[in-house]
Design an enzyme around this catalytic site. Structure first.
Site, PDB file in Angstrom:
ATOM      1  N   GLY A   1      -2.179 -14.723  10.759  1.00  7.45           N
ATOM      2  CA  GLY A   1      -1.743 -14.061   9.518  1.00  7.45           C
ATOM      3  C   GLY A   1      -2.633 -12.892   9.099  1.00  7.45           C
ATOM      4  O   GLY A   1      -2.530 -12.404   7.986  1.00  7.45           O
TER       5      GLY A   1
ATOM      6  N   GLY B   1      -6.282 -11.786   4.810  1.00 10.64           N
ATOM      7  CA  GLY B   1      -5.978 -13.196   4.584  1.00 10.64           C
ATOM      8  C   GLY B   1      -5.218 -13.344   3.282  1.00 10.64           C
ATOM      9  O   GLY B   1      -5.518 -12.670   2.297  1.00 10.64           O
TER      10      GLY B   1
ATOM     11  N   ALA C   1      -8.567  -6.167   0.801  1.00 11.50           N
ATOM     12  CA  ALA C   1      -8.001  -7.389   0.206  1.00 11.50           C
ATOM     13  C   ALA C   1      -8.660  -7.685  -1.141  1.00 11.50           C
ATOM     14  O   ALA C   1      -8.594  -6.859  -2.050  1.00 11.50           O
ATOM     15  CB  ALA C   1      -8.114  -8.567   1.170  1.00 11.50           C
TER      16      ALA C   1
ATOM     17  N   LYS D   1       0.810  -1.229   0.000  1.00 15.63           N
ATOM     18  CA  LYS D   1       0.000   0.000   0.000  1.00 15.63           C
ATOM     19  C   LYS D   1       0.837   1.268   0.000  1.00 15.63           C
ATOM     20  O   LYS D   1       0.301   2.374  -0.077  1.00 15.63           O
ATOM     21  CB  LYS D   1      -0.867   0.049   1.258  1.00 15.63           C
ATOM     22  CG  LYS D   1      -1.729  -1.150   1.468  1.00 15.63           C
ATOM     23  CD  LYS D   1      -2.455  -1.042   2.803  1.00 15.63           C
ATOM     24  CE  LYS D   1      -3.093  -2.359   3.183  1.00 15.63           C
ATOM     25  NZ  LYS D   1      -2.190  -3.306   3.806  1.00 15.63           N
TER      26      LYS D   1
ATOM     27  N   VAL E   1      -7.036  -1.978  -0.431  1.00 14.85           N
ATOM     28  CA  VAL E   1      -8.172  -1.749   0.460  1.00 14.85           C
ATOM     29  C   VAL E   1      -9.107  -2.956   0.372  1.00 14.85           C
ATOM     30  O   VAL E   1      -9.536  -3.327  -0.720  1.00 14.85           O
ATOM     31  CB  VAL E   1      -8.955  -0.480   0.053  1.00 14.85           C
ATOM     32  CG1 VAL E   1     -10.099  -0.237   1.032  1.00 14.85           C
ATOM     33  CG2 VAL E   1      -8.038   0.723  -0.007  1.00 14.85           C
TER      34      VAL E   1
ATOM     35  N   ASP F   1      -2.578   1.605   9.228  1.00 12.30           N
ATOM     36  CA  ASP F   1      -2.992   0.836   8.064  1.00 12.30           C
ATOM     37  C   ASP F   1      -4.355   1.321   7.554  1.00 12.30           C
ATOM     38  O   ASP F   1      -4.568   1.479   6.353  1.00 12.30           O
ATOM     39  CB  ASP F   1      -3.060  -0.645   8.478  1.00 12.30           C
ATOM     40  CG  ASP F   1      -3.326  -1.536   7.292  1.00 12.30           C
ATOM     41  OD1 ASP F   1      -2.567  -1.428   6.315  1.00 12.30           O
ATOM     42  OD2 ASP F   1      -4.297  -2.318   7.339  1.00 12.30           O
TER      43      ASP F   1
ATOM     44  N   LYS G   1      -5.430   3.193   3.958  1.00  6.89           N
ATOM     45  CA  LYS G   1      -6.518   2.731   3.084  1.00  6.89           C
ATOM     46  C   LYS G   1      -7.535   3.844   2.842  1.00  6.89           C
ATOM     47  O   LYS G   1      -8.028   4.027   1.724  1.00  6.89           O
ATOM     48  CB  LYS G   1      -7.222   1.529   3.719  1.00  6.89           C
ATOM     49  CG  LYS G   1      -6.344   0.288   3.762  1.00  6.89           C
ATOM     50  CD  LYS G   1      -7.006  -0.804   4.578  1.00  6.89           C
ATOM     51  CE  LYS G   1      -6.166  -2.067   4.603  1.00  6.89           C
ATOM     52  NZ  LYS G   1      -6.616  -3.029   5.601  1.00  6.89           N
TER      53      LYS G   1
END
Ligand code: ADP
Ligand code: ASP
Ligand code: MG
Length: 811
Positions: free
Chosen positions: A661, A793, A608, A576, A606, A675, A679
């Site tokens: 994860g 994910g 995923a 990103k 943004v 984060d 986004k």
């Protein structure tokens, strides 16, 4: 009757020569055949190289000579089983080698190698091979082609005396044996009786001359590929066999370097309307290519592409040329009189400059000849001395259907432009069967591939991927590419070719595609490489249709994008950093991509794999405007707040997010809202607003000092927040509310905050690590559009990257 020519590759190995025997003996049961053979593959080059050693006084010529003797002996030992025949053949071959040795020795002693001697030396290749094949093939009768293929001197070159040759061929074969065996390439000067030849690759020509003189039913050229292909298969992996070509198409392709047939071959058979079939000695059942006058209709405008590297462009220019009649005549006459052939001409309509393409080896002579021809004009200043530009390549795009299809040139040059290749000169004949153009040699391979691909000559479209980062997302992506490869090839005619894989320390490259089943091992064995080396290598490889895929979270890697985009390499970023960097940088990247005709895509920045950025763009493209965005954009934070319970403390929830994860490698990037802010900034920009990260108003839920120390301190201190969180959580539960970390964009204003939502709020039921985005637009005003689903994910993110890759494949 049939004339069948077998090239060097078809007599180069035991396997091929035995295949030749089978093919010929079978054919001879149907009709009489004349077999023309080349020297054993590679021998002509060896004969020439050895003569160079000898003339320089280098003793090594003896070893090279001996190696040639051994190769022929070994071949005979293996394939000729009858002892008597073998002995006779050894006598013939050894006496030829004795003569050859004497010639080399002479050259070695006197340090002189005339053209005549060179021609004598090079003739031994075919003389040897033809005797071997004549002994091998049952019932074959050997002929010496020097008795009937006659040349004469014209413009300092050996040129075929067609009339004499035709008469002699007819006489020689008036009583046609079942199988005649003729050495290709070699000939004899009609006046001096010295051995000459028809030029490199000339065995094809020998065969065509014989076929034409005898009105053969067909001329077959047997070689090592399945036929005439859409391009040189050594350069274009996706090249495939063309079923039918017209004489004109074949001639154009051969003239521009398609080595499969020696260019002069086509004319004699074309005049007699004798078809040529190109066949594969190693795969005789394949149909091959038929070349004839009238071919079946084909909807492809372009049949093939060929190229000549080692091109020099000579520009004849000067003001006195404008409107003057006769300059071109003088240029071409001067060149022709000196035996220099030019294969491309391009003249500006103002007539004050003419560019001609010649081979590099003719450059010096051509410049001298033209400077001499126009010496007077150059002296008076009316014309400039010749300007020569070396290191170029000429490409020809060929197809008779081009004349019925508008827009070919536009598409061609558009394709080159998008690949970052500039065209130095171009020419299109009025017959419109050939567009030829000159590019810098270093772009040759890329240009050929880009054109082949863009005109769907290729059976498959190829996308060449450089994947950087093989952690959770990159690793998944490579797995998905591997799993989907065959399916996409079959259903979409798309080949996803991973040509480079890099980690922060190492990189591997393979233009033909890396084997994805063992890339980890290959990376382990690779040398250490830096980001600079990575970018140099990718740009240096200069591959068409290439895409850089960034699955890292690295700032240094994000800094490479600008360079890649400027070199016409599309960029897909799961990272990103670039899209959320300074607004100026974000815009510069987008504009560079637009200007270069490539794509910069970052859908997974943004949500995923959720289609958020794409949707905002689609809405805006259709004229809608984005008024408000409310979103839960951190799968990690949502996971953490959903995990919290009487049994799971805050610190435990954070640890689980990391272990599963969901979080960034350093979870503080999530907890600090950093984060989410990145986004939100990206979304606001996609909505059309100039927003920086510092513009976003923050309402966080963890004290600032947690973000300052080391990561170890952070994990140690985190449990100190647990009790307080548990109190607040219980209170919230009692009120029937839930925590959601919400990012808001509202008419240009941006903020992030931990909010408490009740069961009527659309974000209340957001499970696990899911994300949700609510878009309020002019058209979706009363009921906002909701996009919801997994927001984190590795596999969904990799799938989002995959979708971006597919969007590039589809443009
Ligand atoms: P031979 O020894 O049989 O005369 P050549 O080496 O002269 O064979 O010609 C065959 C080679 O030409 C093929 O192996 C291939 O690499 C090359 N080639 C270049 N362009 C083309 C093309 N358009 N179609 C087929 N082959 C081509
Ligand atoms: N042996 C010659 C060459 O290599 C002629 C041919 O193969 O056609 O050029
Ligand atoms: Mg050849």
């Amino acid at each position: 009757m049939k004339v069948m020519k077998f090239g060097g590759t078809s007599v180069g190995s035991v396997e091929s020569i035995l295949s030749l025997k089978a093919i010929v003996e079978k054919e001879a049961q149907q009709q009489p055949v004349i077999i023309v053979v080349s020297a054993l593959g590679g021998i002509t080059d060896k004969l020439l190289a050895t003569s160079q050693l000898a003339v320089k006084g280098d003793e090594a010529w003896k070893d090279e000579f001996q190696a040639m003797v051994d190769r022929h002996h070994k071949m005979i030992d293996t394939i000729i089983t009858d002892p008597k025949k073998r002995e006779t053949l050894f006598n013939v071959v050894d006496s030829l080698f004795e003569q050859l040795r004497s010639i080399y020795f002479g050259v070695f002693l006197v340090h002189d190698l005339s053209k005549k001697t060179q021609d004598a030396i090079v003739s031994y290749g075919e003389r040897l091979s033809s005797n071997i094949v004549a002994t091998l093939v049952k019932g074959a009768k050997w002929f010496d082609s020097r008795e009937f293929i006659k040349t004469m001197q014209k413009n300092h070159k050996n040129t075929l005396d067609s009339d004499l040759t035709c008469r002699l061929v007819k006489r020689t074969f008036s009583d046609l044996p079942r199988i005649s065996l003729v050495p290709g390439f070699i000939s004899m000067d009609r006046d001096t009786n010295e051995t000459t030849n028809l030029g490199r690759g000339g065995s094809d020509y020998t065969a065509a001359i014989i076929a034409a003189a005898l009105d053969a039913d067909i001329l077959e050229i047997w070689t090592d590929v399945d036929g005439f292909m859409t391009a040189d298969p050594r350069v274009i992996k996706t090249a495939y066999t063309i079923n039918e070509l017209s004489y004109i198409e074949a001639m154009e392709l051969c003239n521009f370097g398609a080595k499969v047939i020696y260019p002069p071959t086509i004319y004699p058979v074309c005049v007699k309307n004798i078809p040529i079939r190109v066949k594969n000695t190693f795969n005789p059942d394949a149909k091959g290519t038929i070349i004839k006058a009238k071919i079946a209709n084909d909807d492809k405008p372009i049949k093939g592409i060929s190229s000549i590297s080692g091109t020099t462009l000579i520009t004849v220019t000067g003001l006195s040329m404008v409107g003057v009649i006769g300059v071109n005549r003088r240029i071409f006459t001067a060149l022709a009189d000196n035996g220099i052939s030019c294969f491309m001409v391009s003249q500006a309509s103002s007539e004050n400059s003419t560019s001609i393409g010649v081979r590099d080896q003719d450059e010096a002579a051509a410049v001298e000849v033209l400077n001499g021809e126009f010496a007077k004009e150059i002296e008076t200043g009316a014309m400039f001395p010749m300007h020569a530009e070396k290191g170029l390549a000429t490409i020809a795009v060929v197809g008779e259907n081009m004349k019925h299809t508008p827009g070919i040139a536009g598409k061609l040059f558009g394709t080159l432009g998008r690949s970052g290749i500039s065209v130095i000169a171009c020419a299109q004949g009025a017959s419109e069967t050939n567009i030829s153009f000159v590019v810098d040699s270093k772009y040759l391979r890329k240009a050929l591939n880009a054109i082949h691909d863009s005109f769907f000559l290729s059976e498959y479209k190829v996308l060449n991927l450089f994947v950087c980062g093989v952690g959770t997302v990159g690793g998944q992506l490579l797995q998905q590419i591997h799993d989907q490869y065959e399916e996409l090839k079959r259903t979409k005619r798309l080949k996803l070719n991973v040509v480079g894989i890099a980690t922060s320390k190492k990189a591997i490259f393979d233009r033909d595609g890396i084997d994805l089943t063992c890339y980890k091992q290959l990376l382990d064995e690779a040398p250490i490489s830096t980001d600079k080396q990575l970018s140099d290598e990718i740009i240096g490889m200069n591959i068409f249709n290439s895409v850089f895929v960034d699955c890292t979270a690295s700032k240094d890697v994000a800094q490479l994008y600008q360079e890649f985009l400027s070199h016409n390499i599309s960029v897909i970023a799961a990272n990103k950093i670039a899209a959320s960097s300074s607004y100026d940088n974000y815009i510069r990247l987008k504009e560079t991509a637009l200007a270069r005709g490539v794509l910069f895509r970052y859908e997974t920045n943004v949500g995923a794999g959720l289609p958020i950025i794409g949707t905002i763009n689609d809405l805006r493209n259709s004229g809608d405007s984005i008024l408000k965005i409310e979103a839960v954009l951190s799968g990690t934070l949502n996971f953490i707040f959903n995990e919290l319970s009487a049994d799971v403390s805050f610190s435990e929830a954070v640890r689980r997010a990391k272990e599963m994860g969901y979080s960034e490698p350093d979870p503080r990037i999530d907890l600090s809202g950093k984060d989410v802010i990145r986004k939100l900034v990206i979304l606001a920009r996609e909505a059309g607003y100039k927003v920086e990260k510092t513009d976003v108003e923050k309402h966080l839920f963890i004290p600032d000092h947690f973000f300052e120390g080391s990561i170890d301190d952070f994990w140690k201190d985190l449990p100190s927040l647990d009790a307080d969180f548990e109190d607040r959580r219980r209170q919230l539960e009692a009120e029937g509310k839930r925590w959601r970390f919400v990012a808001t964009f509202d008419h240009g204003h941006t903020s992030v905050a931990l909010k408490e939502v009740d069961c009527n709020h659309p974000f209340y039921n957001l499970e696990g690590s899911n994300n949700v985005v609510s878009l309020t637009t002019e058209r979706y005003r009363e009921y906002p559009m909701l996009i919801q689903g997994y927001g984190a994910g590795a596999s969904v993110t990799a799938a989002g990257v995959f979708a971006n890759i597919m969007s590039i494949a589809n443009i």
